[in-house]
Design an enzyme around this catalytic site. Structure first.
Site, PDB file in Angstrom:
ATOM      1  N   HIS A 126      -1.735  10.613   2.357  1.00 53.43           N
ATOM      2  CA  HIS A 126      -0.615   9.966   1.679  1.00 53.43           C
ATOM      3  C   HIS A 126      -1.013   9.521   0.269  1.00 53.43           C
ATOM      4  O   HIS A 126      -0.276   9.751  -0.697  1.00 53.43           O
ATOM      5  CB  HIS A 126      -0.146   8.764   2.496  1.00 53.43           C
ATOM      6  CG  HIS A 126       0.833   7.887   1.791  1.00 53.43           C
ATOM      7  ND1 HIS A 126       2.197   8.087   1.841  1.00 53.43           N
ATOM      8  CD2 HIS A 126       0.647   6.795   1.002  1.00 53.43           C
ATOM      9  CE1 HIS A 126       2.806   7.164   1.117  1.00 53.43           C
ATOM     10  NE2 HIS A 126       1.886   6.359   0.596  1.00 53.43           N
ATOM     11  N   GLU A 127      -2.187   8.896   0.142  1.00 52.85           N
ATOM     12  CA  GLU A 127      -2.626   8.410  -1.168  1.00 52.85           C
ATOM     13  C   GLU A 127      -2.901   9.567  -2.122  1.00 52.85           C
ATOM     14  O   GLU A 127      -2.581   9.494  -3.317  1.00 52.85           O
ATOM     15  CB  GLU A 127      -3.875   7.532  -1.016  1.00 52.85           C
ATOM     16  CG  GLU A 127      -3.646   6.254  -0.220  1.00 52.85           C
ATOM     17  CD  GLU A 127      -2.554   5.367  -0.806  1.00 52.85           C
ATOM     18  OE1 GLU A 127      -2.377   5.373  -2.043  1.00 52.85           O
ATOM     19  OE2 GLU A 127      -1.868   4.684  -0.028  1.00 52.85           O
ATOM     20  N   HIS A 130       0.245  10.795  -3.724  1.00 49.94           N
ATOM     21  CA  HIS A 130       0.685  10.092  -4.931  1.00 49.94           C
ATOM     22  C   HIS A 130       0.088  10.733  -6.180  1.00 49.94           C
ATOM     23  O   HIS A 130       0.765  10.874  -7.214  1.00 49.94           O
ATOM     24  CB  HIS A 130       0.248   8.623  -4.880  1.00 49.94           C
ATOM     25  CG  HIS A 130       1.114   7.754  -4.022  1.00 49.94           C
ATOM     26  ND1 HIS A 130       2.475   7.655  -4.190  1.00 49.94           N
ATOM     27  CD2 HIS A 130       0.803   6.916  -2.986  1.00 49.94           C
ATOM     28  CE1 HIS A 130       2.972   6.800  -3.306  1.00 49.94           C
ATOM     29  NE2 HIS A 130       1.980   6.343  -2.565  1.00 49.94           N
ATOM     30  N   GLU A 189       7.162   6.950  -2.337  1.00 48.55           N
ATOM     31  CA  GLU A 189       6.471   6.724  -1.069  1.00 48.55           C
ATOM     32  C   GLU A 189       6.858   7.791  -0.044  1.00 48.55           C
ATOM     33  O   GLU A 189       6.000   8.329   0.672  1.00 48.55           O
ATOM     34  CB  GLU A 189       6.794   5.324  -0.528  1.00 48.55           C
ATOM     35  CG  GLU A 189       6.158   4.190  -1.300  1.00 48.55           C
ATOM     36  CD  GLU A 189       4.649   4.149  -1.146  1.00 48.55           C
ATOM     37  OE1 GLU A 189       4.144   4.570  -0.088  1.00 48.55           O
ATOM     38  OE2 GLU A 189       3.974   3.704  -2.081  1.00 48.55           O
TER      39      GLU A 189
END
Length: 268
Positions: A126-127, A130, A189
């Site tokens: 997920h990070e 970004h 997100e």
């Protein structure tokens, strides 16, 4: 006259924007080059390492590196980072972050919530999402367009001397103490959830664990989270619903990874 000056200034700023597409096809207006963002990411990471307590335990570092290496092996080569810099920080915060240029920080507090390699892979994926989706660049660009007055001198960042350094760090998703990850917008997100789900599946981690992770996050928060309309994060319920929607495709990707021999064995 004043309106004319403002209009010219606005046009000058917009002329510097690059309109591009995120990995999920969303249109973005980005003002800063990849080189500038990578410079800011590297300088910020060095500052964080100087402020935070770095874990030296080889077993813990090896465990996090094992998961990260499996995931970053599937980052498109076009991103231009061959080796990602991964550091584990000794902190009770259940957080992690990734910065432009290939820098990842994981807090030990997160490992108490993400108790399996697959769950930790969901966070790390997920990070990284970004970063791949240029969310820091997007937020900094939006801040510039809305008049926060952050400027690049000489085409490159100098974090040590730049004014409004706190705003630059916040643009990267880092709090005032550089140890607290701040949320991006709801769309960003959700986009990172999609990218992260795909990355973890390609690496051979079980996609379903992304759902159990957010269930664990909700339990760790004791149910104390603001209603979705007032929060920049999607609610856990919304996030889980969206992840489940993408699960059939992710499971198919996971099965392909398993069939090709991608079965990460990461242990502390």
């Amino acid at each position: 006259m004043k309106k004319t000056i403002l209009a010219v200034a606005a046009l000058s700023v917009l002329a510097g924007c690059q309109v591009t597409k995120s990995p999920t096809g969303r249109t973005q207006a980005l003002m800063y080059s990849s080189a500038d963002m990578n410079t800011l990411g590297a300088q910020s990471f060095e500052e964080i390492k100087a402020k935070e307590k770095v874990v030296t335990d080889a077993r813990v570092n090896g465990y996090v590196a094992c998961i990260t290496d499996a995931i970053t092996a599937h980052v498109p080569s076009s991103y231009g980072v061959k080796q990602w810099d991964v550091v584990v920080f000794d902190s009770p915060q259940a957080n992690a972050f990734a910065l432009p240029g290939g820098h990842i920080g994981v807090y030990t507090g997160l490992m108490k919530v993400a108790k399996t390699p697959d769950q930790l892979a969901a966070v790390i994926g997920h990070e990284i999402g970004h970063v791949l989706a240029n969310h820091s660049n997007e937020r900094l660009s939006r801040n510039q367009l809305t008049g926060m007055g952050m400027q690049i001198a000489g085409g490159a960042f100098d974090l040590a001397g730049v004014q409004n350094k706190e705003l630059w760090m916040q643009g990267l998703g880092l709090g005032a103490q550089y140890g607290v990850a701040l949320p991006f917008g709801r769309k960003q997100e959700s986009e990172s959830d999609k990218i992260g789900l795909d990355l973890m599946a390609k690496a051979g981690f079980k996609p379903e664990h992304s759902v159990t992770l957010w269930q664990a996050m909700g339990a760790a928060a004791g149910g104390q989270q603001p209603i979705e309309f007032l929060s920049t994060h999607p609610s856990n319920e919304r996030r889980i619903k969206d992840l489940n929607k993408g699960m059939p495709k992710a499971n198919a990707t996971y099965q392909q990874a398993q069939a090709s021999g991608l079965r990460p064995s990461c242990k502390v």
